[in-house]
Design an enzyme around this catalytic site. Sequence first.
Site, PDB file in Angstrom:
ATOM      1  N   GLU A  31       1.053  -1.395  -0.011  1.00 46.43           N
ATOM      2  CA  GLU A  31      -0.214  -0.090  -0.072  1.00 46.43           C
ATOM      3  C   GLU A  31       0.931   0.962  -0.036  1.00 46.43           C
ATOM      4  O   GLU A  31       1.854   1.486   0.723  1.00 46.43           O
ATOM      5  CB  GLU A  31      -0.730  -0.063   1.481  1.00 46.43           C
ATOM      6  CG  GLU A  31      -1.501   1.248   1.643  1.00 46.43           C
ATOM      7  CD  GLU A  31      -2.287   1.783   0.409  1.00 46.43           C
ATOM      8  OE1 GLU A  31      -2.388   3.203   0.319  1.00 46.43           O
ATOM      9  OE2 GLU A  31      -2.862   1.131  -0.281  1.00 46.43           O
ATOM     10  N   ARG A 104     -17.364   4.417   5.922  1.00 45.23           N
ATOM     11  CA  ARG A 104     -16.028   3.599   5.283  1.00 45.23           C
ATOM     12  C   ARG A 104     -14.777   3.194   6.039  1.00 45.23           C
ATOM     13  O   ARG A 104     -14.226   2.225   5.897  1.00 45.23           O
ATOM     14  CB  ARG A 104     -15.490   4.675   3.919  1.00 45.23           C
ATOM     15  CG  ARG A 104     -16.222   4.677   2.783  1.00 45.23           C
ATOM     16  CD  ARG A 104     -15.731   5.348   1.908  1.00 45.23           C
ATOM     17  NE  ARG A 104     -16.178   5.306   0.301  1.00 45.23           N
ATOM     18  CZ  ARG A 104     -15.841   4.535  -0.586  1.00 45.23           C
ATOM     19  NH1 ARG A 104     -14.738   4.013  -0.455  1.00 45.23           N
ATOM     20  NH2 ARG A 104     -16.510   4.622  -1.615  1.00 45.23           N
ATOM     21  N   TYR A 210     -27.882   9.645   4.738  1.00 46.42           N
ATOM     22  CA  TYR A 210     -28.333   8.380   5.419  1.00 46.42           C
ATOM     23  C   TYR A 210     -27.318   8.397   6.806  1.00 46.42           C
ATOM     24  O   TYR A 210     -26.176   8.896   6.677  1.00 46.42           O
ATOM     25  CB  TYR A 210     -28.173   7.307   4.436  1.00 46.42           C
ATOM     26  CG  TYR A 210     -26.588   6.903   3.798  1.00 46.42           C
ATOM     27  CD1 TYR A 210     -25.797   6.251   4.684  1.00 46.42           C
ATOM     28  CD2 TYR A 210     -26.379   7.126   2.630  1.00 46.42           C
ATOM     29  CE1 TYR A 210     -24.515   6.078   4.204  1.00 46.42           C
ATOM     30  CE2 TYR A 210     -25.340   7.249   2.158  1.00 46.42           C
ATOM     31  CZ  TYR A 210     -24.292   6.571   2.753  1.00 46.42           C
ATOM     32  OH  TYR A 210     -23.011   6.024   2.195  1.00 46.42           O
ATOM     33  N   ASP A 290     -11.382  -0.606  -9.318  1.00 46.88           N
ATOM     34  CA  ASP A 290     -11.490   0.532 -10.013  1.00 46.88           C
ATOM     35  C   ASP A 290     -10.338   0.576 -11.091  1.00 46.88           C
ATOM     36  O   ASP A 290     -10.328   1.312 -12.242  1.00 46.88           O
ATOM     37  CB  ASP A 290     -11.218   1.915  -9.256  1.00 46.88           C
ATOM     38  CG  ASP A 290     -12.360   2.234  -8.544  1.00 46.88           C
ATOM     39  OD1 ASP A 290     -13.640   1.628  -8.929  1.00 46.88           O
ATOM     40  OD2 ASP A 290     -12.354   3.231  -7.896  1.00 46.88           O
TER      41      ASP A 290
END
Length: 384
Positions: A31, A104, A210, A290
Amino acid sequence: MTRIAIIGGGIGGLTTGIALKKAGFDPVLYERAPQFGEVGAGISLSPNAVKGLVSIGLNDFLESTANEPLHQLLFHGLTGEILQDINREKCRDQYGGPYLQMHRADLMDGLVDAFGTSNCRMAKALRGLSQDEAQVELRFEDDTTETADIVIGVDGLRSVIRDILFDTPEPEFSGHVAWRALIPGDKLGPRATERTNVNHIGAGQNLVTYPVRGTKLVNLVALTRADGWVEESWNAKASPAELATVFAGWTDYVTEAIAAIGEDDLYRWGLFIRSPLKQWVKGRVALLGDAAHPMLPYMGQGASSAIEDGIVLGRCFAANSDPIEALKMYENARVERAAFLQAESNLGGDRLQAMDPYVLRDNPPKNEDALGIFKYDPASVELA
């Protein structure tokens, strides 16, 4: 054992890592960031994604952490009239899994816990790679190199690996702009913290809210149009006053939600698209998420499709002793499905932001239910 390197530690990369561990492999994840993290925002997980996450052992985590909206409500942005009520009360029975929404960062924490950190290499930005018949060499920005038998590129919209493998054009600005903020639940009225997804629709724009983390926070996402994207950064701080101007004249619910955004809590980013790929695999290297199929967020399938990819890839490696054949099986199983999701998501903005919002009431467009998106189960779909 096959040495598998995963490039990218987001939702897709971590899901892939967990799925591969479940299949008996020991992948190493690289990462570019120095530590895991997500800019504060909410995320929707539709049943197709939830079924995949449950298959790799995350059911208890999801049940204890996520919210389950029982209704998705669409309102006319100017008049406040209800246009559509999508009932999700029977979602589990209908699709084999719930529709969930959560923070998230909480999802990332759950995925990191499930994968573990012993095989995570942080601050490793990929600069290049090369491969031969035996292995892949990875070259990083810190001038280190690593080798692997298989590489999975999960490095996002501006994928280094995609450009190396297929030399595709740069992403293009879609004409859509997204704004996001998290608002303390106690700063808003009761509707904002109910178990619902509230969406206000107008010509060329919409705004959805939400709750996440129970009712502690309310996620706000607005989608608008622009002729171009001039920010140096793809993701920039924005002023709530600017968003208020864009939605001037809308209902009290919308204006009050925007007024509750903290001065430093609003972000804006341009939404970019790339043409669909018919090929995701070259030799020992494959794309995922993606990097392979970026899509606009109008059907909430960006993260969900990356989760699907990861689950299917793990199953392909479990089913094949030859890793090259596993990659081919993965590509065959996923390209058509992802291209469909990409195309429908990119059309979704035109459907949702109809010039006349009453179209949504009188002639409901194709949504996830009508298109059968939620029926897909990455944990059991047939592998060619």
